[in-house]
Enzyme design. Structure first.
Site, PDB file in Angstrom:
ATOM      1  N   TYR A 127       1.216 -11.098   4.031  1.00 21.79           N
ATOM      2  CA  TYR A 127       1.157 -10.838   2.345  1.00 21.79           C
ATOM      3  C   TYR A 127       0.276  -9.802   2.180  1.00 21.79           C
ATOM      4  O   TYR A 127       0.684  -8.807   1.405  1.00 21.79           O
ATOM      5  CB  TYR A 127       1.094 -12.344   1.671  1.00 21.79           C
ATOM      6  CG  TYR A 127       0.896 -12.040   0.379  1.00 21.79           C
ATOM      7  CD1 TYR A 127       1.894 -11.805  -0.414  1.00 21.79           C
ATOM      8  CD2 TYR A 127      -0.272 -12.506  -0.269  1.00 21.79           C
ATOM      9  CE1 TYR A 127       1.755 -11.570  -1.979  1.00 21.79           C
ATOM     10  CE2 TYR A 127      -0.419 -12.089  -1.614  1.00 21.79           C
ATOM     11  CZ  TYR A 127       0.517 -11.632  -2.235  1.00 21.79           C
ATOM     12  OH  TYR A 127       0.177 -11.629  -3.800  1.00 21.79           O
ATOM     13  N   LYS A 131       1.018  -6.155   0.338  1.00 25.07           N
ATOM     14  CA  LYS A 131       0.436  -5.778  -0.706  1.00 25.07           C
ATOM     15  C   LYS A 131      -0.567  -4.323  -0.744  1.00 25.07           C
ATOM     16  O   LYS A 131      -0.376  -3.398  -1.338  1.00 25.07           O
ATOM     17  CB  LYS A 131      -0.243  -6.575  -1.337  1.00 25.07           C
ATOM     18  CG  LYS A 131       0.691  -7.804  -1.902  1.00 25.07           C
ATOM     19  CD  LYS A 131       1.617  -7.589  -2.879  1.00 25.07           C
ATOM     20  CE  LYS A 131       1.150  -7.311  -4.368  1.00 25.07           C
ATOM     21  NZ  LYS A 131       2.053  -6.996  -5.125  1.00 25.07           N
TER      22      LYS A 131
END
Length: 300
Positions: A127, A131
């Site tokens: 994750y 990002k």
């Protein structure tokens, strides 16, 4: 001549819900969510931008399932990296700005102090990596953009940490929360209000002013706190504390709750650059929490 609308992606998330209300004071909002446009499908994104011809794009949408990203990397990267890249390209083509939100999870949490924008990212999980790559893709386009890295966003809507703690306190007599994760809790409402004020400044001072300020900023609640002490504050400030069954709140370690994705231990954010550039600051995390919980009494 009418002002072009603001295109807002992620309208049903914690932040997107608040942005609909704060940005509506500035322009017409065309707000969409994943059931209307699939961010993993580039052609759908291109088509919606072409149809709306916005004057500003605000991307509050993301793949936020930190543990789920470990087993669905292609989807996480498509939504968190590829979609922001495409939005940046479309914004540059139209000569408009893109506002995008990133996360403290781009850091490994080993620095021992609040991170600044110049500190080296080193994400511990997919994750965080997705990002970070989204940030890099936007910056590579080199159009008008503001990337706001934030931390531990919450509201009283949905199933975030604050809502969970309030629910657990009504269900259990004993709670245990980790004390070895430290961050900067950020009210979704305060984040949306800060965003709207920056947009307002942009409208006043114009694109050249924004071009000089395009880039990456940390924007989160002021201060740092462990999840345990955050939970303690939530219980103390609970406007309906008489409903709590919880009588004991104890400390735990992250290792006691195994999860597919590693979490950084200390990912608080230093927001001095944002404050110096825009003259704005999100209040202390505890004061923001107090306001959020007080407001919940009147929000149904």
């Amino acid at each position: 001549m009418s002002r072009p609308p603001i295109l807002l992606l992620g309208k049903n998330g914690q932040l997107g819900w608040e942005l609909q209300r704060t940005l509506a004071l500035l322009a017409e909002i065309v707000a969409i969510d994943r059931d209307e446009v699939d961010l993993a499908q580039p052609e759908e994104l291109r088509e919606v931008v072409a149809q709306i011809q916005p004057g500003l794009i605000v991307n509050a949408s993301a793949y936020t399932d930190v543990d789920g990203a470990e087993s669905r990397p292609e989807l996480a990267l498509a939504i968190n990296r590829d979609a922001p890249a495409l939005l940046a390209e479309q914004a540059a083509r139209l000569g408009i700005a893109l506002i995008h939100y990133s996360t403290d999870f781009v850091f490994d949490g080993n620095l021992g102090r609040a991170y600044t924008e110049t500190d080296q990212p080193n994400p511990l999980n997919l994750y965080g990596r997705s990002k970070l790559e989204g940030e890099q893709a936007i910056r590579a386009v080199a159009g008008l953009h503001l990337i706001f890295r934030t931390s531990w966003v919450y509201s009283l809507r949905g199933n975030g940490f604050v809502s969970k703690v309030l629910r657990w306190a009504r269900e259990k007599e004993t709670l245990r929360v980790v004390d070895d994760q430290v961050g900067s809790p950020t009210s979704a409402r305060m984040l949306a209000e800060a965003t709207a004020l920056v947009v307002q400044q942009t409208e006043i001072f114009g694109p050249d002013w924004l071009r000089e300020r395009s880039g990456l900023y940390h924007l989160a609640g002021s201060g740092a706190v462990s999840r345990l002490d955050w939970a303690r504050a939530i219980l103390e400030l609970d406007p309906a504390a008489h409903e709590q069954r919880c009588r004991s709140l104890g400390a735990a370690k992250t290792d006691e709750f195994p999860a597919p994705a590693k979490r950084p231990h200390y990912s608080a954010l230093n927001c001095e650059r944002f404050a110096a550039t825009f003259g704005l600051q999100i209040p202390d995390w505890r004061e923001s929490l107090r306001l959020a919980l007080d407001t919940s009494l009147f929000s149904g």
